[in-house]
Design a protein around this motif. Structure first.
Motif, short mmCIF file in Angstrom:
data_model
loop_
_atom_site.label_atom_id
_atom_site.label_comp_id
_atom_site.label_asym_id
_atom_site.label_seq_id
_atom_site.Cartn_x
_atom_site.Cartn_y
_atom_site.Cartn_z
N LEU A 62 1.76 -9.54 0.02
CA LEU A 62 0.66 -10.51 0.10
C LEU A 62 1.13 -11.91 -0.26
CD1 LEU A 62 -2.27 -8.48 -1.47
CD2 LEU A 62 -1.77 -8.88 0.94
N GLY A 63 0.89 -12.85 0.64
CA GLY A 63 1.24 -14.24 0.41
C GLY A 63 2.72 -14.54 0.57
N SER A 114 10.95 -14.15 3.63
CA SER A 114 11.29 -14.33 2.22
C SER A 114 12.16 -13.18 1.70
CB SER A 114 10.04 -14.49 1.36
OG SER A 114 9.21 -13.37 1.47
N TYR A 115 11.91 -11.99 2.18
CA TYR A 115 12.73 -10.81 1.86
C TYR A 115 12.84 -9.97 3.11
CZ TYR A 115 11.91 -11.92 -3.03
OH TYR A 115 11.86 -12.55 -4.24
N GLU A 116 13.94 -9.24 3.24
CA GLU A 116 14.08 -8.31 4.36
C GLU A 116 13.32 -7.02 4.07
OE1 GLU A 116 18.19 -8.24 6.27
OE2 GLU A 116 18.54 -9.07 4.26
N SER A 140 -1.66 -0.86 3.35
CA SER A 140 -1.40 -2.14 4.03
C SER A 140 -2.69 -2.95 4.14
CB SER A 140 -0.79 -1.89 5.41
OG SER A 140 -1.68 -1.13 6.21
N CYS A 141 -3.57 -2.80 3.15
CA CYS A 141 -4.79 -3.58 3.13
C CYS A 141 -4.44 -5.07 3.03
CB CYS A 141 -5.67 -3.18 1.94
SG CYS A 141 -6.23 -1.48 2.04
N PHE A 142 -5.20 -5.88 3.73
CA PHE A 142 -5.04 -7.34 3.77
C PHE A 142 -3.79 -7.77 4.53
CE2 PHE A 142 -7.10 -6.14 -0.26
CZ PHE A 142 -8.37 -6.65 0.00
#
Length: 117
Positions: free
Chosen positions: A35-36, A41-43, A55-57
């Motif tokens: 989230l966000g 940013s990361y693999e 996998s909500c949101f």
């Protein structure tokens, strides 16, 4: 919060598979997950000590690699947004926004701490 001590790489059968990985082993990192975060940013995010995720949101699917106690991949799965998934026998999961075209079920993974932080 400084995440340097939670960053590292994951090897697949001794070969680098994910160079930039977040090890989500605190309550805050586990709750936040993707989230966000920008997908680049990361693999991957590695969640030790879990056999269920959601996998909500989320707005994009995730690829899941379920690992047993010996870090052997026991199941690969694609998780669509707003879904839940679990794996009997799993003790951790690797989440990635990338789609895996190669089968890694039965293969082993290992963690390498980020030594530059």
């Amino acid at each position: 919060m400084n995440h340097k001590k939670h960053q590292g790489s994951l090897l697949h059968n001794g070969q680098l598979m994910f160079a930039h990985v977040l090890r989500a082993d605190t309550f805050y990192l586990r709750v936040r997950g993707w989230l966000g975060r920008a997908p680049q940013s990361y693999e991957a995010i590695w969640l030790p000590r879990t056999s269920a995720v959601h996998s909500c949101f989320m707005t994009r699917p995730l690829s899941l690699l379920w690992l047993d106690d010996s870090c052997c991949c026991i199941q690969q799965q694609r998780l669509l947004p707003w879904r839940m998934a679990y794996c009997v026998g799993a003790s951790s999961v690797i989440e990635s926004p990338a789609h895996f075209s190669v089968q890694v079920q039965g293969d082993y993974f290992s963690w390498i701490e980020n030594l530059t932080g």
